[in-house]
Design a protein around this motif. Structure first.
Motif: not given
Ligand code: FAD
Length: 364
Positions: A110, A112, A117-118, A142, A348
């Motif tokens: 865990a 996120t 997120g990112s 997630w 991502s």
């Molecule tokens: P955001 O960070 O909000 O990003 C949204 C968009 O903006 C993306 O396209 C991203 O690439 C882009 N972006 C963000 N910052 C930048 C930047 N600086 N430059 C360019 N583009 C950018 N998390 C866990 O901890 N453990 C798990 O086991 C796990 N499993 C998962 C399984 C699935 C099926 C999914 C969908 C998610 C899972 N996650 C898990 C969470 C996952 O790690 C996050 O969804 C991922 O890190 C992206 O974060 P976010 O969804 O908040 O998107």
């Protein structure tokens, strides 16, 4: 690993579509794969695991990924947890945890949070230590496999540093809520987790905690990335097989679809994608197996290339099958949804691009 392929073929059979629709993997399938040492096959033999190389583990991950991306996701979480323990834990922790992860217990990882997120530096989950007890407070979202996992490896702040806390899911103060109907990998047990004043002994901090957040995250994610990359190779192989079979057997305009040049181009693109992804994954795994300093970059490259190709190729496969593949639970329909998620998780596509660009700029 030929035996392993037989075990997984027997365990999965043609049931992955049913599991996807039901949103659940049968508990006995996960338990049996774990008991066979196959949920995290790189755990060293000294800790009760099969001790496979990254290359063998990768080929097996592709095999599982070609059958069921949900089960492959559960393997990725287990392997990521085991790798984090292997790299970060002290000897006593490794001796206690790794044999369990190699045979009986399941784990989720865990990182996120709703606002992290990112950008994991925005994490707010916090661990505080008083004497020989720690307290954990926070909210994760997630988390793959958290719905059924025995252990939750949880990343948290510890003062101005960071730590990974090994939290048994049954600990008082832990609340798990399943994510309803995700786009793909629907049977992988994604869940949100709340930690409200969770108290555990300080021996639950991997390696006593107090490490840098970026070291902790990079360590765990490296395993996650190579595992997902090989999983994408599996998706590509499943799509290629389905598209070739269909294009060879269905006739339109008096000949097989494969004899229409625009369909043939899809088949060429699918095979090229599978070949390219396989080669970058093999290269990354060889870097792991030889301890190459290029391992981290080769792994990001493998994840980036394989996920992009899988997302694109799965769409091509649906195009070739058309109405025959446009059915919930069909392998190419599942691949289409699952592959898209591979561009989001474990860094991502955009985050991988930033890391690869940083690599080429800074190595000059
Ligand atoms: P955001 O960070 O909000 O990003 C949204 C968009 O903006 C993306 O396209 C991203 O690439 C882009 N972006 C963000 N910052 C930048 C930047 N600086 N430059 C360019 N583009 C950018 N998390 C866990 O901890 N453990 C798990 O086991 C796990 N499993 C998962 C399984 C699935 C099926 C999914 C969908 C998610 C899972 N996650 C898990 C969470 C996952 O790690 C996050 O969804 C991922 O890190 C992206 O974060 P976010 O969804 O908040 O998107």
């Amino acid at each position: 690993p030929a035996d392993a392929a037989t075990v997984v073929a027997r365990l999965v059979g043609d049931r992955a579509g049913d599991w996807d629709r039901a949103g659940r993997l049968p508990a006995e399938v996960v338990r049996e794969l774990n008991a066979a040492g196959l949920l995290a096959p790189q755990i060293p033999t000294g800790y009760g695991g099969p001790g496979w190389s990254s290359l063998d583990s990768g080929e097996f991950t592709a095999r599982v990924g070609s059958l069921c991306s949900s089960l492959r996701s559960v393997m990725t979480s287990q392997g990521m947890a085991a790798w984090a323990v292997e790299r970060l834990a002290d000897r006593a922790q490794a001796r206690s945890l790794l044999p369990r992860l190699a045979a009986t217990d399941t784990a989720a990882v865990a990182f996120t949070e709703p606002q992290a997120g990112s950008d994991l530096s925005a994490m707010t989950t916090t661990v505080t230590v008083t004497g020989d007890t720690l307290r954990l407070d926070g909210h994760k979202v997630w988390v793959t496999a958290a719905d059924h996992a025995d252990l939750l490896l949880t990343f948290a702040r510890l003062g101005d540093q960071a730590a990974v806390v090994v939290v048994p899911r049954a600990t008082p103060g832990v609340r798990v809520r399943r994510r309803a109907e995700p786009l793909g990998c629907r049977a992988a047990g994604h869940a949100d987790v709340w930690f409200d004043a969770v108290r555990l002994p300080t021996s639950s901090l991997l390696g006593a905690g107090g490490q840098s957040m970026s070291l902790l995250v990079t360590t765990a994610l490296s395993y996650g990335r190579i595992s997902v990359a090989w999983g994408c190779v599996g998706i590509l192989r499943a799509c290629l097989t389905a598209a070739v079979e269909h294009a060879g057997s269905r006739h339109q305009f008096g000949r097989p679809l494969a004899h229409h040049q625009l369909v043939a181009r899809h088949l060429a693109d699918l095979w090229s994608a599978e070949q390219v992804a396989t080669r970058v994954c093999e290269h990354a795994s060889r870097c792991w197996d030889t301890g190459s300093p290029d391992m981290v970059t080769a792994t990001v490259l493998a994840k980036y290339v394989s996920a992009r190709h899988a997302a694109r190729a799965a769409a091509d496969a649906v195009q070739v099958l058309a109405s025959a593949g446009a059915v919930d639970g069909h392998p190419v329909a599942r691949a289409y949804r699952d592959a898209k998620l591979m561009e989001i998780i474990e860094g991502s596509t955009e985050m991988c691009q930033l890391m690869l660009a940083d690599h080429v700029v800074n190595r000059r």
